[in-house]
Design a protein around this motif. Structure first.
Motif, PDB file in Angstrom:
ATOM      1  N   GLY A  39       0.763  -1.231   0.000  1.00 52.09           N
ATOM      2  CA  GLY A  39       0.000   0.000   0.000  1.00 52.09           C
ATOM      3  C   GLY A  39       0.795   1.283   0.000  1.00 52.09           C
ATOM      4  N   ARG A  40       2.075   1.201   0.281  1.00 54.46           N
ATOM      5  CA  ARG A  40       2.886   2.417   0.292  1.00 54.46           C
ATOM      6  C   ARG A  40       3.600   2.594  -1.047  1.00 54.46           C
ATOM      7  NH1 ARG A  40       7.686   3.312   4.450  1.00 54.46           N
ATOM      8  NH2 ARG A  40       8.679   5.055   3.417  1.00 54.46           N
ATOM      9  N   TYR A  41       4.399   1.620  -1.428  1.00 58.45           N
ATOM     10  CA  TYR A  41       5.129   1.665  -2.705  1.00 58.45           C
ATOM     11  C   TYR A  41       4.486   0.781  -3.757  1.00 58.45           C
ATOM     12  CZ  TYR A  41       8.810   3.877   0.010  1.00 58.45           C
ATOM     13  OH  TYR A  41       9.512   4.726   0.814  1.00 58.45           O
ATOM     14  N   TRP A  42       3.780  -0.226  -3.299  1.00 59.20           N
ATOM     15  CA  TRP A  42       3.179  -1.201  -4.213  1.00 59.20           C
ATOM     16  C   TRP A  42       2.044  -1.932  -3.528  1.00 59.20           C
ATOM     17  CZ3 TRP A  42       4.013  -5.205  -1.066  1.00 59.20           C
ATOM     18  CH2 TRP A  42       5.205  -5.237  -0.333  1.00 59.20           C
ATOM     19  N   ASP A  43       1.181  -2.507  -4.336  1.00 54.26           N
ATOM     20  CA  ASP A  43       0.160  -3.463  -3.900  1.00 54.26           C
ATOM     21  C   ASP A  43       0.485  -4.781  -4.591  1.00 54.26           C
ATOM     22  OD1 ASP A  43      -1.119  -1.458  -2.493  1.00 54.26           O
ATOM     23  OD2 ASP A  43      -2.788  -1.266  -3.887  1.00 54.26           O
ATOM     24  N   VAL A  44      -0.158  -5.847  -4.151  1.00 52.15           N
ATOM     25  CA  VAL A  44       0.080  -7.153  -4.768  1.00 52.15           C
ATOM     26  C   VAL A  44      -1.250  -7.803  -5.107  1.00 52.15           C
ATOM     27  CG1 VAL A  44       1.090  -9.450  -4.498  1.00 52.15           C
ATOM     28  CG2 VAL A  44       2.243  -7.469  -3.493  1.00 52.15           C
ATOM     29  N   LEU A  45      -1.378  -8.198  -6.362  1.00 51.69           N
ATOM     30  CA  LEU A  45      -2.517  -9.000  -6.801  1.00 51.69           C
ATOM     31  C   LEU A  45      -2.042 -10.441  -6.840  1.00 51.69           C
ATOM     32  CD1 LEU A  45      -5.416  -9.198  -7.903  1.00 51.69           C
ATOM     33  CD2 LEU A  45      -4.418  -9.041 -10.196  1.00 51.69           C
ATOM     34  N   SER A  46      -2.637 -11.277  -6.002  1.00 47.20           N
ATOM     35  CA  SER A  46      -2.267 -12.689  -5.905  1.00 47.20           C
ATOM     36  C   SER A  46      -3.330 -13.531  -6.597  1.00 47.20           C
ATOM     37  CB  SER A  46      -2.154 -13.077  -4.424  1.00 47.20           C
ATOM     38  OG  SER A  46      -1.952 -14.456  -4.277  1.00 47.20           O
ATOM     39  N   VAL A  47      -2.860 -14.423  -7.474  1.00 46.63           N
ATOM     40  CA  VAL A  47      -3.778 -15.275  -8.240  1.00 46.63           C
ATOM     41  C   VAL A  47      -3.318 -16.729  -8.141  1.00 46.63           C
ATOM     42  CG1 VAL A  47      -4.255 -13.364  -9.834  1.00 46.63           C
ATOM     43  CG2 VAL A  47      -2.544 -15.070 -10.452  1.00 46.63           C
ATOM     44  N   PRO A  48      -4.204 -17.690  -8.392  1.00 43.63           N
ATOM     45  CA  PRO A  48      -3.789 -19.100  -8.401  1.00 43.63           C
ATOM     46  C   PRO A  48      -2.640 -19.303  -9.388  1.00 43.63           C
ATOM     47  CG  PRO A  48      -6.175 -18.927  -8.446  1.00 43.63           C
ATOM     48  CD  PRO A  48      -5.647 -17.540  -8.650  1.00 43.63           C
ATOM     49  N   PRO A  85       0.184   1.252  -5.983  1.00 43.31           N
ATOM     50  CA  PRO A  85      -0.841   1.267  -4.929  1.00 43.31           C
ATOM     51  C   PRO A  85      -2.179   1.808  -5.453  1.00 43.31           C
ATOM     52  CG  PRO A  85       1.204   2.207  -4.118  1.00 43.31           C
ATOM     53  CD  PRO A  85       1.372   2.023  -5.597  1.00 43.31           C
ATOM     54  N   ASP A  86      -3.250   1.123  -5.076  1.00 41.53           N
ATOM     55  CA  ASP A  86      -4.593   1.531  -5.471  1.00 41.53           C
ATOM     56  C   ASP A  86      -5.535   1.177  -4.328  1.00 41.53           C
ATOM     57  OD1 ASP A  86      -7.048   2.085  -6.596  1.00 41.53           O
ATOM     58  OD2 ASP A  86      -6.953   0.491  -8.085  1.00 41.53           O
ATOM     59  N   PRO A  87      -5.903   2.161  -3.517  1.00 40.99           N
ATOM     60  CA  PRO A  87      -6.745   1.858  -2.359  1.00 40.99           C
ATOM     61  C   PRO A  87      -8.103   1.269  -2.724  1.00 40.99           C
ATOM     62  CG  PRO A  87      -6.181   4.209  -2.443  1.00 40.99           C
ATOM     63  CD  PRO A  87      -5.551   3.559  -3.622  1.00 40.99           C
ATOM     64  N   SER A  88      -8.575   1.491  -3.950  1.00 38.40           N
ATOM     65  CA  SER A  88      -9.874   0.925  -4.331  1.00 38.40           C
ATOM     66  C   SER A  88      -9.769  -0.585  -4.549  1.00 38.40           C
ATOM     67  CB  SER A  88     -10.409   1.589  -5.602  1.00 38.40           C
ATOM     68  OG  SER A  88      -9.638   1.212  -6.722  1.00 38.40           O
ATOM     69  N   GLY A  89      -8.592  -1.046  -5.005  1.00 38.75           N
ATOM     70  CA  GLY A  89      -8.385  -2.487  -5.209  1.00 38.75           C
ATOM     71  C   GLY A  89      -9.505  -3.132  -5.992  1.00 38.75           C
ATOM     72  N   LEU A  96      -8.915 -14.427  -6.782  1.00 38.03           N
ATOM     73  CA  LEU A  96      -8.028 -13.268  -6.709  1.00 38.03           C
ATOM     74  C   LEU A  96      -7.982 -12.736  -5.282  1.00 38.03           C
ATOM     75  CD1 LEU A  96      -9.002 -11.206  -9.900  1.00 38.03           C
ATOM     76  CD2 LEU A  96      -7.331 -13.048  -9.684  1.00 38.03           C
ATOM     77  N   ARG A  97      -6.792 -12.328  -4.854  1.00 36.51           N
ATOM     78  CA  ARG A  97      -6.615 -11.679  -3.557  1.00 36.51           C
ATOM     79  C   ARG A  97      -5.820 -10.401  -3.801  1.00 36.51           C
ATOM     80  NH1 ARG A  97      -4.258 -17.012  -0.696  1.00 36.51           N
ATOM     81  NH2 ARG A  97      -6.102 -18.306  -0.886  1.00 36.51           N
ATOM     82  N   TYR A  98      -6.245  -9.327  -3.171  1.00 39.95           N
ATOM     83  CA  TYR A  98      -5.588  -8.050  -3.385  1.00 39.95           C
ATOM     84  C   TYR A  98      -5.042  -7.523  -2.067  1.00 39.95           C
ATOM     85  CZ  TYR A  98      -4.584  -3.579  -5.545  1.00 39.95           C
ATOM     86  OH  TYR A  98      -3.928  -2.472  -6.047  1.00 39.95           O
ATOM     87  N   ALA A  99      -3.721  -7.328  -2.004  1.00 33.97           N
ATOM     88  CA  ALA A  99      -3.077  -6.806  -0.801  1.00 33.97           C
ATOM     89  C   ALA A  99      -2.748  -5.336  -1.009  1.00 33.97           C
ATOM     90  CB  ALA A  99      -1.801  -7.595  -0.512  1.00 33.97           C
ATOM     91  N   THR A 100      -3.299  -4.494  -0.157  1.00 36.81           N
ATOM     92  CA  THR A 100      -3.042  -3.060  -0.195  1.00 36.81           C
ATOM     93  C   THR A 100      -2.779  -2.594   1.232  1.00 36.81           C
ATOM     94  OG1 THR A 100      -3.809  -0.940  -1.086  1.00 36.81           O
ATOM     95  CG2 THR A 100      -5.492  -2.382  -0.090  1.00 36.81           C
ATOM     96  N   ARG A 101      -2.853  -1.305   1.484  1.00 37.74           N
ATOM     97  CA  ARG A 101      -2.538  -0.755   2.807  1.00 37.74           C
ATOM     98  C   ARG A 101      -3.212  -1.580   3.909  1.00 37.74           C
ATOM     99  NH1 ARG A 101       0.065   3.477   4.263  1.00 37.74           N
ATOM    100  NH2 ARG A 101       0.018   4.465   2.216  1.00 37.74           N
TER     101      ARG A 101
END
Length: 155
Positions: A39-48, A85-89, A96-101
């Motif tokens: 959430g600060r420098y990057w977010d992570v989209l995790s997929v199978p 980073p995208d707080p709306s995710g 799908l899993r979205y990791a943000t702040r």
């Protein structure tokens, strides 16, 4: 990747830690994995993993820029794509899993795997990340391919 690029990647990734020096020490002398806040420098989209590997393959087209940092978690069977980073995710989809702040991501150093985590595309230190629109198109294409292949494989 040159040693200078590895070091830039280390510095860039460790900057996401609350204590970058401790993070680098943990990579070199501890378990080899650091928990970094998204959430600060990057977010992570995790997929199978099956979807993620096919998506990453599609992102390696000569007409596209080199893909951004991509992490494989063999224990969980997941692939993580590092995005701006995208707080709306606003990522929607099965699995799908979205990791943000407020989310924490376990990462090894860019120069070697640790336990079950391995960089498929390590950070190069420039701050380059996956382009969300490009990643979304590749994910859609990969999902379409898997939908066609699933009945054939008996999944």
């Amino acid at each position: 990747m040159t040693n200078a690029m590895w070091m830039q990647g280390v510095e860039w990734l460790a900057a996401a830690a609350s204590d970058p020096r401790t993070c680098k020490w943990e990579w070199d002398h501890g378990e080899g994995v650091a928990l970094l806040e998204a959430g600060r420098y990057w977010d992570v989209l995790s997929v199978p993993d099956r979807l993620g590997l096919l998506t990453l393959d599609l992102l390696w087209r000569p007409s596209l820029p080199v893909p951004g940092p991509t992490l494989a978690d063999s224990s969980a069977g997941r692939i993580g794509f590092f995005l701006p980073p995208d707080p709306s995710g606003g990522w929607i989809g099965s699995g799908l899993r979205y990791a943000t702040r407020g989310s924490w991501v376990a990462v090894p150093p860019p120069y070697r795997p640790a336990r079950y985590l391995e960089w498929l595309v390590p950070p190069d230190g420039t701050g380059a990340l996956h382009v969300p629109a490009t990643l979304e198109l590749a994910l859609r294409e990969a999902n379409g391919t898997l939908a066609v292949l699933s009945p054939m494989s008996g999944d």
